[in-house]
Design a protein around this motif. Sequence first.
Motif, PDB file in Angstrom:
ATOM      1  N   TYR A  11       0.833  -1.223   0.000  1.00  0.00           N
ATOM      2  CA  TYR A  11       0.000   0.000   0.000  1.00  0.00           C
ATOM      3  C   TYR A  11       0.865   1.270   0.000  1.00  0.00           C
ATOM      4  O   TYR A  11       0.812   2.081  -0.935  1.00  0.00           O
ATOM      5  N   ILE A  12       1.673   1.453   1.019  1.00  0.00           N
ATOM      6  CA  ILE A  12       2.398   2.726   1.127  1.00  0.00           C
ATOM      7  C   ILE A  12       3.587   2.763   0.163  1.00  0.00           C
ATOM      8  O   ILE A  12       3.856   3.781  -0.487  1.00  0.00           O
ATOM      9  N   ASP A  31       9.928  -6.891  -3.295  1.00  0.00           N
ATOM     10  CA  ASP A  31       8.790  -7.307  -2.472  1.00  0.00           C
ATOM     11  C   ASP A  31       8.639  -8.821  -2.620  1.00  0.00           C
ATOM     12  O   ASP A  31       8.809  -9.360  -3.711  1.00  0.00           O
ATOM     13  N   ASN A  35       2.034  -9.713   0.922  1.00  0.00           N
ATOM     14  CA  ASN A  35       0.801  -8.934   1.061  1.00  0.00           C
ATOM     15  C   ASN A  35       0.727  -7.848  -0.008  1.00  0.00           C
ATOM     16  O   ASN A  35       0.016  -6.869   0.151  1.00  0.00           O
ATOM     17  N   LYS A  84       2.188  -6.465   9.094  1.00  0.00           N
ATOM     18  CA  LYS A  84       1.573  -5.348   9.838  1.00  0.00           C
ATOM     19  C   LYS A  84       0.234  -5.667  10.497  1.00  0.00           C
ATOM     20  O   LYS A  84      -0.446  -4.757  10.959  1.00  0.00           O
ATOM     21  N   ASN A  99      10.497 -11.409  10.529  1.00  0.00           N
ATOM     22  CA  ASN A  99      10.305 -10.586   9.335  1.00  0.00           C
ATOM     23  C   ASN A  99      10.693  -9.131   9.567  1.00  0.00           C
ATOM     24  O   ASN A  99      11.478  -8.549   8.806  1.00  0.00           O
ATOM     25  N   TYR A 149       3.480  -6.875  17.023  1.00  0.00           N
ATOM     26  CA  TYR A 149       3.744  -6.020  15.864  1.00  0.00           C
ATOM     27  C   TYR A 149       4.380  -4.705  16.320  1.00  0.00           C
ATOM     28  O   TYR A 149       5.427  -4.285  15.814  1.00  0.00           O
ATOM     29  N   LYS A 153       8.362  -2.961  15.879  1.00  0.00           N
ATOM     30  CA  LYS A 153       8.727  -1.629  15.381  1.00  0.00           C
ATOM     31  C   LYS A 153       9.669  -0.938  16.372  1.00  0.00           C
ATOM     32  O   LYS A 153      10.650  -0.297  15.984  1.00  0.00           O
TER      33      LYS A 153
HETATM   34  P1  NAD Z   1       1.593  -3.592   3.109  1.00  0.00           P
HETATM   35  O1  NAD Z   1       1.399  -4.930   3.711  1.00  0.00           O
HETATM   36  O2  NAD Z   1       0.615  -3.122   2.106  1.00  0.00           O
HETATM   37  O3  NAD Z   1       3.058  -3.467   2.470  1.00  0.00           O
HETATM   38  C1  NAD Z   1       4.164  -4.148   2.976  1.00  0.00           C
HETATM   39  C2  NAD Z   1       4.791  -4.915   1.831  1.00  0.00           C
HETATM   40  O4  NAD Z   1       5.948  -5.606   2.299  1.00  0.00           O
HETATM   41  C3  NAD Z   1       3.869  -5.974   1.236  1.00  0.00           C
HETATM   42  O5  NAD Z   1       3.733  -5.759  -0.152  1.00  0.00           O
HETATM   43  C4  NAD Z   1       4.558  -7.297   1.537  1.00  0.00           C
HETATM   44  O6  NAD Z   1       4.356  -8.243   0.511  1.00  0.00           O
HETATM   45  C5  NAD Z   1       6.000  -6.879   1.680  1.00  0.00           C
HETATM   46  N1  NAD Z   1       6.809  -7.741   2.550  1.00  0.00           N
HETATM   47  C6  NAD Z   1       6.497  -8.216   3.779  1.00  0.00           C
HETATM   48  N2  NAD Z   1       7.528  -8.932   4.274  1.00  0.00           N
HETATM   49  C7  NAD Z   1       8.516  -8.896   3.333  1.00  0.00           C
HETATM   50  C8  NAD Z   1       9.808  -9.442   3.260  1.00  0.00           C
HETATM   51  N3  NAD Z   1      10.306 -10.173   4.258  1.00  0.00           N
HETATM   52  N4  NAD Z   1      10.544  -9.219   2.149  1.00  0.00           N
HETATM   53  C9  NAD Z   1      10.032  -8.478   1.129  1.00  0.00           C
HETATM   54  N5  NAD Z   1       8.814  -7.940   1.146  1.00  0.00           N
HETATM   55  C10 NAD Z   1       8.060  -8.149   2.237  1.00  0.00           C
HETATM   56  O7  NAD Z   1       1.694  -2.546   4.312  1.00  0.00           O
HETATM   57  P2  NAD Z   1       1.741  -0.957   4.282  1.00  0.00           P
HETATM   58  O8  NAD Z   1       0.501  -0.467   4.909  1.00  0.00           O
HETATM   59  O9  NAD Z   1       2.131  -0.485   2.940  1.00  0.00           O
HETATM   60  O10 NAD Z   1       2.903  -0.715   5.320  1.00  0.00           O
HETATM   61  C11 NAD Z   1       4.238  -0.449   4.920  1.00  0.00           C
HETATM   62  C12 NAD Z   1       5.102  -0.304   6.151  1.00  0.00           C
HETATM   63  O11 NAD Z   1       4.593   0.749   6.969  1.00  0.00           O
HETATM   64  C13 NAD Z   1       5.108  -1.546   7.037  1.00  0.00           C
HETATM   65  O12 NAD Z   1       6.405  -1.717   7.553  1.00  0.00           O
HETATM   66  C14 NAD Z   1       4.137  -1.204   8.135  1.00  0.00           C
HETATM   67  O13 NAD Z   1       4.409  -1.888   9.324  1.00  0.00           O
HETATM   68  C15 NAD Z   1       4.389   0.285   8.293  1.00  0.00           C
HETATM   69  N6  NAD Z   1       3.254   0.987   8.877  1.00  0.00           N
HETATM   70  C16 NAD Z   1       2.029   0.915   8.280  1.00  0.00           C
HETATM   71  C17 NAD Z   1       0.950   1.569   8.864  1.00  0.00           C
HETATM   72  C18 NAD Z   1      -0.425   1.463   8.252  1.00  0.00           C
HETATM   73  O14 NAD Z   1      -1.395   1.808   8.920  1.00  0.00           O
HETATM   74  N7  NAD Z   1      -0.580   1.024   7.004  1.00  0.00           N
HETATM   75  C19 NAD Z   1       1.126   2.293  10.036  1.00  0.00           C
HETATM   76  C20 NAD Z   1       2.398   2.362  10.609  1.00  0.00           C
HETATM   77  C21 NAD Z   1       3.463   1.701  10.019  1.00  0.00           C
END
Ligand code: NAD
Length: 337
Positions: A11-12, A31, A35, A84, A99, A149, A153
């Motif tokens: 997503y982000i 990636d 997810n 996450k 992870n 989780y 962090k």
């Molecule tokens: P997301 O799950 O959409 O994106 C994370 C991506 O990382 C996924 O595409 C997944 O396939 C990939 N991934 C996971 N483990 C992996 C690995 N070992 N090697 C390679 N790729 C891997 O999540 P997001 O919402 O885009 O979040 C991105 C980051 O921001 C994360 O670290 C999350 O913890 C952090 N974050 C998100 C939020 C939120 O509300 N979305 C809030 C605070 C922090």
Amino acid sequence: MRILVTGGAGYIGSHAIVVLLEAGHQVVALDNLANGSAVAVARAAELGGGEVPFIEGDVRDRALLDKLFAEQRIDAVMHFAGLKAVGESVQQPLAYFENNVGGTVTLCQAMEGAGAHRLVFSSSATVYGEGHPLPWHEGLPTGTPSNPYGRSKLMVEQVLSDLAVSDERWHIGVLRYFNPTGAHESGRIGESPRGTPNNLVPYIAQVATERRESLAVFGSDYPTDDGTGVRDYLHVMDLVEGHLAALEALDTRSGVNVWNLGTGRGYSVLEMVRAFETASGRSVPYHFAPRRAGDLPAFWADPGKAREELCWKARRDLDAMMMDVWRWQQANPEGYD
Ligand code: NAD
Ligand code: WQD
């Protein structure tokens, strides 16, 4: 610069690719698709007007990282890859520590080996724990997050802090997100949760399209104006613009630099429901349910440090967040699937 975006299919990360390309950077996405979706990378490249090599692989794979750094001449890393889901982390803590913590350690080892010392890390407001006066600012001591989780962090923040002390060549930005929501204005990329959404806005969006019957509002007796939980929701495009500003600020800032990314104001669950109804013209049926374990009543950011040091401020309001989620949801009712 040539930037590695880990978690670029998520997503982000996918939204970050767009702003990085628009700012003239070159991007490589990594990636493991745990997810994410390769479609997100392709669409982000198209929106940003650039080519983005996509490597399907894992940040825990040191050999793959060494090869990637050797071949791609990476200058900096935006590290979004991680797991996450809060509830899942309670069931599978080892997977989360392996992870999120192990993956970051391996990534930093590979960066060290390649002489790339500039890193922007996705942290979370969850590291503040609880019991602080509002709003939360970066000078507060970190607390104890209520789930594995969140603790993963906090551990990564500690790892990065020790790393920066050990070697002054590191330039690290730790970005503590409040509650990201919204989608790219085009409706081409957005949040595509697998299964039942854990987070509020994706759930609301699926109720509005009648994929789900009714939103369970977790708690109606919090000490807030309407009794429901209050959070600082920020638009994902503002969030990723904050990443770009942080990356640029790292030119002149070594060590670990912590910045909150939030708007500085909170909205309740019921305010979010009403805002979505207005943006979509649909009704969002809801019912009250017990509080969700580990949830806090209310928190929001003090975004002053990012404003002063990064010249960054969230620009998009709640209506924009909701309209963009609605545009994305209508155009992609099943997400990328
Ligand atoms: P997301 O799950 O959409 O994106 C994370 C991506 O990382 C996924 O595409 C997944 O396939 C990939 N991934 C996971 N483990 C992996 C690995 N070992 N090697 C390679 N790729 C891997 O999540 P997001 O919402 O885009 O979040 C991105 C980051 O921001 C994360 O670290 C999350 O913890 C952090 N974050 C998100 C939020 C939120 O509300 N979305 C809030 C605070 C922090
Ligand atoms: C927001 C509000 C819920 C769903 C989580 C993680 C955090 C960060 C962002 C990411 C709360 C209420 C929710 C529902 C509801 N992590 N709610 N019904 O809990 O603030 O933060 O996501 O990687 O670490 O903890 O966000 O969107 O889950 O909840 O009433 O079906 O909506 O109780 O008040 P949260 P959220």
